[in-house]
Design a protein around this motif. Structure first.
Motif, PDB file in Angstrom:
ATOM      1  N   SER A  86       0.940  -1.311  -0.145  1.00 23.64           N
ATOM      2  CA  SER A  86       0.068  -0.016   0.022  1.00 23.64           C
ATOM      3  C   SER A  86       1.001   1.019  -0.160  1.00 23.64           C
ATOM      4  O   SER A  86       2.172   1.108   0.349  1.00 23.64           O
ATOM      5  N   VAL A  87       0.336   2.428  -0.545  1.00 19.63           N
ATOM      6  CA  VAL A  87       1.142   3.599  -0.541  1.00 19.63           C
ATOM      7  C   VAL A  87       0.203   4.920  -0.077  1.00 19.63           C
ATOM      8  O   VAL A  87      -0.992   4.740  -0.277  1.00 19.63           O
ATOM      9  N   GLN A  88       0.929   5.778   0.510  1.00 16.78           N
ATOM     10  CA  GLN A  88       0.267   6.963   0.896  1.00 16.78           C
ATOM     11  C   GLN A  88       1.198   8.103   0.871  1.00 16.78           C
ATOM     12  O   GLN A  88       2.538   8.018   0.892  1.00 16.78           O
ATOM     13  N   LEU A  89       0.966   9.359   0.523  1.00 18.57           N
ATOM     14  CA  LEU A  89       1.709  10.560   0.541  1.00 18.57           C
ATOM     15  C   LEU A  89       1.435  11.468   1.963  1.00 18.57           C
ATOM     16  O   LEU A  89       0.186  12.110   2.105  1.00 18.57           O
ATOM     17  N   SER A  90       2.114  11.344   2.808  1.00 18.38           N
ATOM     18  CA  SER A  90       2.177  12.213   4.192  1.00 18.38           C
ATOM     19  C   SER A  90       2.824  13.278   3.859  1.00 18.38           C
ATOM     20  O   SER A  90       3.581  13.659   2.961  1.00 18.38           O
ATOM     21  N   ASP A  91       2.866  13.994   5.172  1.00 23.56           N
ATOM     22  CA  ASP A  91       3.692  15.261   5.310  1.00 23.56           C
ATOM     23  C   ASP A  91       5.029  15.006   5.060  1.00 23.56           C
ATOM     24  O   ASP A  91       5.866  15.827   4.755  1.00 23.56           O
ATOM     25  N   ALA A  92       5.460  13.803   5.841  1.00 23.00           N
ATOM     26  CA  ALA A  92       6.979  13.491   5.885  1.00 23.00           C
ATOM     27  C   ALA A  92       7.695  13.034   4.502  1.00 23.00           C
ATOM     28  O   ALA A  92       8.735  12.995   4.544  1.00 23.00           O
ATOM     29  N   GLY A  93       6.713  12.646   3.696  1.00 23.92           N
ATOM     30  CA  GLY A  93       7.174  11.616   2.746  1.00 23.92           C
ATOM     31  C   GLY A  93       6.385  10.790   2.100  1.00 23.92           C
ATOM     32  O   GLY A  93       5.125  10.738   2.445  1.00 23.92           O
ATOM     33  N   LEU A  94       6.820   9.904   0.929  1.00 24.75           N
ATOM     34  CA  LEU A  94       6.077   8.881   0.593  1.00 24.75           C
ATOM     35  C   LEU A  94       6.300   7.884   1.491  1.00 24.75           C
ATOM     36  O   LEU A  94       7.378   7.101   1.782  1.00 24.75           O
ATOM     37  N   VAL A  95       4.888   7.146   1.929  1.00 21.14           N
ATOM     38  CA  VAL A  95       5.051   5.968   2.899  1.00 21.14           C
ATOM     39  C   VAL A  95       4.573   4.821   2.174  1.00 21.14           C
ATOM     40  O   VAL A  95       3.363   4.680   1.871  1.00 21.14           O
ATOM     41  N   ALA A  96       5.398   3.749   2.027  1.00 21.65           N
ATOM     42  CA  ALA A  96       5.090   2.597   1.578  1.00 21.65           C
ATOM     43  C   ALA A  96       4.995   1.521   2.496  1.00 21.65           C
ATOM     44  O   ALA A  96       6.004   1.223   3.219  1.00 21.65           O
ATOM     45  N   THR A  97       4.192   0.632   2.408  1.00 18.80           N
ATOM     46  CA  THR A  97       4.136  -0.755   3.263  1.00 18.80           C
ATOM     47  C   THR A  97       4.700  -1.805   2.506  1.00 18.80           C
ATOM     48  O   THR A  97       4.113  -2.270   1.340  1.00 18.80           O
ATOM     49  N   VAL A  98       5.926  -2.657   3.047  1.00 20.58           N
ATOM     50  CA  VAL A  98       6.441  -3.468   2.480  1.00 20.58           C
ATOM     51  C   VAL A  98       6.667  -4.602   3.502  1.00 20.58           C
ATOM     52  O   VAL A  98       7.238  -4.528   4.545  1.00 20.58           O
ATOM     53  N   ALA A  99       6.059  -5.898   3.035  1.00 22.19           N
ATOM     54  CA  ALA A  99       6.248  -7.013   3.928  1.00 22.19           C
ATOM     55  C   ALA A  99       5.382  -6.536   5.399  1.00 22.19           C
ATOM     56  O   ALA A  99       6.050  -6.916   6.322  1.00 22.19           O
ATOM     57  N   GLY A 100       4.658  -5.796   5.403  1.00 22.40           N
ATOM     58  CA  GLY A 100       3.787  -5.389   6.524  1.00 22.40           C
ATOM     59  C   GLY A 100       4.464  -4.358   7.571  1.00 22.40           C
ATOM     60  O   GLY A 100       3.909  -3.874   8.315  1.00 22.40           O
ATOM     61  N   ALA A 101       5.768  -3.899   6.931  1.00 24.91           N
ATOM     62  CA  ALA A 101       6.058  -2.647   7.665  1.00 24.91           C
ATOM     63  C   ALA A 101       6.159  -1.546   6.624  1.00 24.91           C
ATOM     64  O   ALA A 101       6.392  -1.455   5.635  1.00 24.91           O
ATOM     65  N   GLU A 102       6.199  -0.479   7.436  1.00 25.64           N
ATOM     66  CA  GLU A 102       6.049   1.004   6.635  1.00 25.64           C
ATOM     67  C   GLU A 102       7.556   1.479   6.564  1.00 25.64           C
ATOM     68  O   GLU A 102       8.290   1.591   7.367  1.00 25.64           O
ATOM     69  N   VAL A 103       7.737   2.067   5.263  1.00 27.58           N
ATOM     70  CA  VAL A 103       8.901   2.637   4.962  1.00 27.58           C
ATOM     71  C   VAL A 103       8.537   3.845   4.472  1.00 27.58           C
ATOM     72  O   VAL A 103       7.851   4.238   3.618  1.00 27.58           O
ATOM     73  N   THR A 104       9.262   4.916   4.695  1.00 31.99           N
ATOM     74  CA  THR A 104       9.007   6.182   4.710  1.00 31.99           C
ATOM     75  C   THR A 104      10.360   7.028   3.654  1.00 31.99           C
ATOM     76  O   THR A 104      11.552   6.891   4.065  1.00 31.99           O
ATOM     77  N   LEU A 105      10.008   7.404   2.592  1.00 32.05           N
ATOM     78  CA  LEU A 105      11.070   8.005   1.617  1.00 32.05           C
ATOM     79  C   LEU A 105      10.751   9.643   1.904  1.00 32.05           C
ATOM     80  O   LEU A 105       9.605  10.129   1.045  1.00 32.05           O
ATOM     81  N   PRO A 106      11.565  10.325   2.530  1.00 27.15           N
ATOM     82  CA  PRO A 106      11.405  11.676   2.568  1.00 27.15           C
ATOM     83  C   PRO A 106      11.275  12.335   1.297  1.00 27.15           C
ATOM     84  O   PRO A 106      12.178  12.039   0.347  1.00 27.15           O
ATOM     85  N   TYR A 107      10.482  13.513   1.158  1.00 27.75           N
ATOM     86  CA  TYR A 107      10.706  14.103  -0.070  1.00 27.75           C
ATOM     87  C   TYR A 107      11.916  14.927  -0.611  1.00 27.75           C
ATOM     88  O   TYR A 107      11.860  15.164  -1.821  1.00 27.75           O
ATOM     89  N   ASP A 108      12.882  15.090   0.365  1.00 26.90           N
ATOM     90  CA  ASP A 108      14.111  15.492   0.145  1.00 26.90           C
ATOM     91  C   ASP A 108      15.211  14.611  -0.363  1.00 26.90           C
ATOM     92  O   ASP A 108      16.150  14.652  -0.707  1.00 26.90           O
ATOM     93  N   ALA A 109      14.806  13.064  -0.332  1.00 20.80           N
ATOM     94  CA  ALA A 109      15.525  11.971  -0.763  1.00 20.80           C
ATOM     95  C   ALA A 109      15.903  12.063  -2.274  1.00 20.80           C
ATOM     96  O   ALA A 109      15.250  12.542  -3.070  1.00 20.80           O
ATOM     97  N   GLU A 110      17.115  11.513  -2.431  1.00 21.02           N
ATOM     98  CA  GLU A 110      17.319  11.243  -3.918  1.00 21.02           C
ATOM     99  C   GLU A 110      16.881   9.949  -4.347  1.00 21.02           C
ATOM    100  O   GLU A 110      17.175   8.881  -3.732  1.00 21.02           O
ATOM    101  N   ALA A 111      16.186   9.831  -5.371  1.00 29.45           N
ATOM    102  CA  ALA A 111      15.525   8.583  -5.815  1.00 29.45           C
ATOM    103  C   ALA A 111      15.301   8.748  -7.436  1.00 29.45           C
ATOM    104  O   ALA A 111      15.321   9.660  -8.066  1.00 29.45           O
ATOM    105  N   VAL A 112      15.457   7.458  -7.858  1.00 29.50           N
ATOM    106  CA  VAL A 112      15.107   7.438  -9.397  1.00 29.50           C
ATOM    107  C   VAL A 112      13.782   6.521  -9.501  1.00 29.50           C
ATOM    108  O   VAL A 112      13.897   5.399  -8.959  1.00 29.50           O
ATOM    109  N   ALA A 113      12.903   6.919 -10.023  1.00 35.82           N
ATOM    110  CA  ALA A 113      11.742   6.103 -10.432  1.00 35.82           C
ATOM    111  C   ALA A 113      11.513   5.716 -12.086  1.00 35.82           C
ATOM    112  O   ALA A 113      11.639   6.725 -12.597  1.00 35.82           O
TER     113      ALA A 113
END
Length: 295
Positions: A86-113
């Motif tokens: 599952s995925v959501q867009l919070s104030d802190a960043g993109l929050v993804a649920t992976v294997a039952g645990a939440e992973v937050t990717l901050p909006y200032d993070a370097e990432a390639v989609a």
């Protein structure tokens, strides 16, 4: 495993001189022209001598082609997919649920989609090629002028579509996906959003009536919110090559030369680089190459 250096195409290319470039790839000028029109990154050359590949890349570049020299081990060392539930867009960043645990990717993070929509899954009308009304609407969006959810629905004419939280209509073959190559807590990861499997209900007010629309929304929101991120769309509307049928050989397809997908040469090369690459799908390989040419 053997050590290789790869020359990977990095389209789009410039003004190409086919006669000058063709000998570098063992092709005729006409074949080179066709190969240069393929919009998806692919392996063009491989050798154990790095200098040999660097010189070949220089010749291709001089002929107007865009290529990148990549260590072979980099292709096999990329993190495996971690399917996002599952995925959501919070104030802190993109929050993804992976294997039952939440992973937050901050909006200032370097990432390639890397965004991929297989040809049969492209567009809001199943296999229709080209952009949809929704895609065009999202492209016209600006982070400084936020368009309302109702306006975005209007662009695609989506009023009667399926639930935003569900997987939407079944997509034949490979699902559209978004591979997020990022670093979380000092560890390189690849978070994969599969359009037909992820729960989009966490998008809240941004949620749209079906999975295809929500996927487009998520990609555009990523591009708007991640100042240090980028979206590679070269795999949008991607037409995959099929592997040879049982009883047939890649040699039975004379149009497949060099390291084109489903050739014996590519199969041997990938397995030599890493056992994890044996039997890899074209979508998986293309995603990895797209990321490696973005770095």
């Amino acid at each position: 495993m053997a050590t290789y250096t790869l020359v990977v195409s990095n389209p789009p290319h410039g003004e190409v001189d086919p006669a000058s470039a063709a000998p570098n790839l063992g092709l005729s000028p006409a074949e080179l022209r066709m190969k240069s029109n393929y919009p998806v990154p692919e392996i063009w050359l491989a050798a154990s001598e790095a200098r040999e590949m660097e010189e070949a890349a220089e010749g291709l570049t001089a002929a107007g082609l865009s290529v990148v020299v990549v260590p072979g081990e980099a292709l096999g060392a990329l993190p495996p997919r971690e399917e996002v539930q599952s995925v959501q867009l919070s104030d802190a960043g993109l929050v993804a649920t992976v294997a039952g645990a939440e992973v937050t990717l901050p909006y200032d993070a370097e990432a390639v989609a890397v965004y991929c929509t297989p040809r049969q899954a492209a567009g809001l009308e199943g296999g229709r090629s080209g952009g949809s009304g929704l895609t065009e609407g999202l492209t016209r969006r600006s982070s400084s002028v936020f368009m309302t959810r109702d306006s975005l629905v209007g662009f695609g004419g989506l009023g009667g579509r399926s639930s935003a939280a569900g997987g939407g209509e079944a997509v034949p073959g490979e699902s559209a996906f978004l591979d997020l190559y990022c670093t979380v807590g000092g560890t390189a990861r690849r978070l994969t959003v599969l359009q037909t499997k992820v729960d989009f209900s966490g998008l809240g007010e941004l949620a749209l009536p079906n999975a295809t629309a929500n996927m487009e929304m998520l990609v555009q929101e990523f591009e708007d919110r991640f100042a240090n991120g980028s979206v590679d769309r070269r795999l949008v509307n991607m037409q995959p090559r099929q592997r040879p049928m049982v009883g047939k050989r890649a040699a039975d397809h004379p149009e497949r030369k060099g390291f084109s997908f489903a050739t014996e040469a590519l199969n041997r090369l990938l397995e030599s680089i890493s056992s994890d690459l044996k039997g890899v799908s074209q979508f998986e390989l293309s995603s990895r190459l797209a990321f490696l040419t973005q770095r």
